[in-house]
Design a protein around this motif. Structure first.
Motif, PDB file in Angstrom:
ATOM      1  N   MET A   1      -6.520  14.237  -1.036  1.00 48.07           N
ATOM      2  CA  MET A   1      -7.860  13.939  -1.647  1.00 48.07           C
ATOM      3  C   MET A   1      -8.008  12.433  -1.056  1.00 48.07           C
ATOM      4  SD  MET A   1      -9.493  14.685  -4.814  1.00 48.07           S
ATOM      5  CE  MET A   1      -9.839  13.734  -6.067  1.00 48.07           C
ATOM      6  N   ILE A   2      -7.202  11.817  -0.916  1.00 41.95           N
ATOM      7  CA  ILE A   2      -6.923  10.318  -0.690  1.00 41.95           C
ATOM      8  C   ILE A   2      -6.928   9.968   0.651  1.00 41.95           C
ATOM      9  CG2 ILE A   2      -5.632   9.491  -2.913  1.00 41.95           C
ATOM     10  CD1 ILE A   2      -3.397   9.145  -1.151  1.00 41.95           C
ATOM     11  N   SER A   3      -6.592  11.174   1.623  1.00 41.38           N
ATOM     12  CA  SER A   3      -6.929  11.113   3.015  1.00 41.38           C
ATOM     13  C   SER A   3      -8.224  10.698   3.257  1.00 41.38           C
ATOM     14  CB  SER A   3      -6.059  12.153   4.071  1.00 41.38           C
ATOM     15  OG  SER A   3      -4.917  12.316   3.329  1.00 41.38           O
ATOM     16  N   PRO A   4      -8.641   9.808   4.362  1.00 40.08           N
ATOM     17  CA  PRO A   4      -9.790   9.687   4.746  1.00 40.08           C
ATOM     18  C   PRO A   4      -9.854  11.182   5.966  1.00 40.08           C
ATOM     19  CG  PRO A   4      -8.471   8.085   4.618  1.00 40.08           C
ATOM     20  CD  PRO A   4      -7.582   8.740   4.958  1.00 40.08           C
TER      21      PRO A   4
ATOM     22  N   PHE B   1       1.371   6.928  -6.950  1.00 40.19           N
ATOM     23  CA  PHE B   1       0.363   7.958  -6.815  1.00 40.19           C
ATOM     24  C   PHE B   1       0.607   9.048  -7.458  1.00 40.19           C
ATOM     25  CE2 PHE B   1      -3.390   9.876  -5.425  1.00 40.19           C
ATOM     26  CZ  PHE B   1      -4.223  10.202  -6.881  1.00 40.19           C
TER      27      PHE B   1
ATOM     28  N   ASN C   1      -5.144  -4.887   2.493  1.00 42.48           N
ATOM     29  CA  ASN C   1      -4.828  -4.136   2.811  1.00 42.48           C
ATOM     30  C   ASN C   1      -6.409  -3.045   3.147  1.00 42.48           C
ATOM     31  OD1 ASN C   1      -4.381  -1.765   5.103  1.00 42.48           O
ATOM     32  ND2 ASN C   1      -2.670  -1.468   3.827  1.00 42.48           N
TER      33      ASN C   1
ATOM     34  N   LYS D   1      -8.229   1.620   7.169  1.00 44.77           N
ATOM     35  CA  LYS D   1      -9.125   2.942   6.800  1.00 44.77           C
ATOM     36  C   LYS D   1      -8.578   3.290   5.232  1.00 44.77           C
ATOM     37  CE  LYS D   1     -10.075   6.504   8.862  1.00 44.77           C
ATOM     38  NZ  LYS D   1     -10.698   7.830   9.968  1.00 44.77           N
ATOM     39  N   GLU D   2      -7.195   3.571   5.930  1.00 44.83           N
ATOM     40  CA  GLU D   2      -6.535   4.607   4.448  1.00 44.83           C
ATOM     41  C   GLU D   2      -6.505   4.362   2.542  1.00 44.83           C
ATOM     42  OE1 GLU D   2      -5.021   4.278   7.509  1.00 44.83           O
ATOM     43  OE2 GLU D   2      -5.742   6.266   8.072  1.00 44.83           O
ATOM     44  N   ALA D   3      -6.791   2.490   3.109  1.00 44.43           N
ATOM     45  CA  ALA D   3      -6.129   2.048   2.172  1.00 44.43           C
ATOM     46  C   ALA D   3      -7.963   1.805   0.624  1.00 44.43           C
ATOM     47  CB  ALA D   3      -6.385   0.452   2.416  1.00 44.43           C
TER      48      ALA D   3
ATOM     49  N   LYS E   1     -10.356   3.634   1.493  1.00 44.90           N
ATOM     50  CA  LYS E   1     -10.255   5.586   0.750  1.00 44.90           C
ATOM     51  C   LYS E   1      -8.956   5.488  -0.579  1.00 44.90           C
ATOM     52  CE  LYS E   1     -11.290   9.784   0.848  1.00 44.90           C
ATOM     53  NZ  LYS E   1     -11.801  10.565   1.969  1.00 44.90           N
ATOM     54  N   PHE E   2      -8.388   5.065  -0.395  1.00 44.37           N
ATOM     55  CA  PHE E   2      -7.195   4.765  -1.442  1.00 44.37           C
ATOM     56  C   PHE E   2      -7.934   4.757  -2.484  1.00 44.37           C
ATOM     57  CE2 PHE E   2      -3.838   3.589  -3.885  1.00 44.37           C
ATOM     58  CZ  PHE E   2      -2.827   4.429  -4.124  1.00 44.37           C
TER      59      PHE E   2
ATOM     60  N   LYS F   1     -10.790   6.365  -4.261  1.00 49.84           N
ATOM     61  CA  LYS F   1     -10.366   7.593  -4.795  1.00 49.84           C
ATOM     62  C   LYS F   1      -9.530   7.949  -6.220  1.00 49.84           C
ATOM     63  CE  LYS F   1     -12.618  10.503  -3.258  1.00 49.84           C
ATOM     64  NZ  LYS F   1     -14.041  11.145  -3.664  1.00 49.84           N
ATOM     65  N   THR F   2      -9.104   6.381  -6.255  1.00 46.03           N
ATOM     66  CA  THR F   2      -8.139   5.805  -7.618  1.00 46.03           C
ATOM     67  C   THR F   2      -9.007   5.306  -8.454  1.00 46.03           C
ATOM     68  OG1 THR F   2      -6.986   4.230  -6.256  1.00 46.03           O
ATOM     69  CG2 THR F   2      -5.637   6.001  -6.643  1.00 46.03           C
TER      70      THR F   2
ATOM     71  N   PHE G   1       1.069  -1.241  -0.217  1.00 52.77           N
ATOM     72  CA  PHE G   1       0.002  -0.033   0.035  1.00 52.77           C
ATOM     73  C   PHE G   1       0.744   1.287   0.005  1.00 52.77           C
ATOM     74  CE2 PHE G   1      -2.245   3.352   2.572  1.00 52.77           C
ATOM     75  CZ  PHE G   1      -3.098   3.842   1.331  1.00 52.77           C
TER      76      PHE G   1
ATOM     77  N   VAL H   1     -14.238  14.485  -7.798  1.00 49.83           N
ATOM     78  CA  VAL H   1     -13.680  15.106  -8.505  1.00 49.83           C
ATOM     79  C   VAL H   1     -14.835  15.891  -9.677  1.00 49.83           C
ATOM     80  CG1 VAL H   1     -12.808  13.729 -10.382  1.00 49.83           C
ATOM     81  CG2 VAL H   1     -13.039  12.108  -8.142  1.00 49.83           C
TER      82      VAL H   1
END
Lengths: 167, 167
Positions: free
Chosen positions: A35-38, A10, B121, B124-126, B128-129, B132-133, A3, A89
């Motif tokens: 953007m990718i942070s919760p 990214f 994984n 929470k971070e993963a 969300k990632f 968004k991606t 990850f 987005v």
DNA sequence: AAAAACTTTCATATATTATTGAAACTTTAA
DNA sequence: TTAAAGTTTCAATAATATATGAAAGTTTTT
């Protein structure tokens, strides 16, 4: 790929894309990170994650706020400011399109308009110049109108536009 | 304003617009100069007009030829190479759109695709990632499709698109 | 085949842009 | 009111992107 690694790649790629389109790398990266942070992030956290200085973080955050795509957030009982990115987005892209039109396209149009009013001069060069700058003006201004029409649709504008273009 | 002055300002402005959009200033200026020239120009003439070095002129002309928007022209009985720009603004814009998609958008899409396949994984971070991606991938790929649809119309594509969008 | 006319390459120089970090500034809390 | 916590600014520096020009490379002419 882990990850952490994926995230790293990214952020790098998005930064590179930014610079190819005239948005500075760090600004693009901060935005991508938010953007990718919760959760919203403090300036410290952003500095840490992207390994950038305080000044750099401060200036680019301000830039993002000026673009209207990042907001400050105050947490109750906390002194520190937190930052979060617009999560949608489509709305993000719309805002960027509108701002770039305002900041770059419209000033260019003004110059193109100006530049055709030179003193009488009937040389071949002058004729051609008048013609081409007129064509460019027309093109750019039509493209700007198109962009405006496309982005004026509040939601899912890309999809809607594709639908319409299916004929 | 005199013609010479108007021309000068046009070349400057167009160069500046270029750099804001990730095209180097000189390249944009050479192209602009060729656009407004009634006749094709030799490298010497370009160097003279824009006050740039031979090497600079040579490299940027090659770049423009790679983009497919400037051509070499050989005049009968003349040793020297001449250069002329694609004269049709629509076709110019179409070529640029196609090239930039190929060079920048598609590689970015590939990375966005890659980056979602990280090892399991469930943080929470993963999560969300991933989300968004995915959203970015969808958006960018839809935008690229839209660009393709728009530019696939051979002529007057901006105007035609505006018409369709009139609903 | 060698000189002339022209083009390309690329190591170095220059210019532009982004980044740092410490000082100045602002706000809140003690 | 002053110390503490945080933010902003900006001159100095670093990094990056562009441009130069002389040397090497081509192609044509004599």
């Amino acid at each position: 790929m882990e990850f952490k690694e994926a995230k790293e790649q990214f952020l790098q790629t998005w930064g590179a894309l930014g610079s190819q389109w005239g948005i500075n790398k760090t600004m693009a990266q901060i935005h991508a990170l938010l953007m990718i942070s919760p959760d919203s992030l403090s300036m410290e956290e952003i500095m840490e994650e992207l390994q950038i200085s305080r000044g750099n973080a401060s200036m680019n955050l301000r830039g993002l706020i000026d673009w209207g795509i990042v907001y400050k957030e105050y947490k109750p009982g906390e002194r520190r400011e937190y930052f979060k990115a617009d999560q949608d987005v489509d709305s993000l892209a719309r805002k960027i399109a509108i701002e770039r039109s305002k900041r770059e396209i419209q000033p260019t149009l003004r110059v193109l308009e100006d530049v055709r009013n030179f003193d009488e001069n009937t040389s071949k060069e002058a004729q051609k110049f008048k013609q081409k700058t007129q064509e460019l003006y027309d093109f750019v201004s039509r493209a700007d109108t198109m962009l405006e029409k496309i982005t004026n649709q509040k939601e899912n504008w890309v999809t809607k536009t594709i639908m319409k273009l299916m004929t």
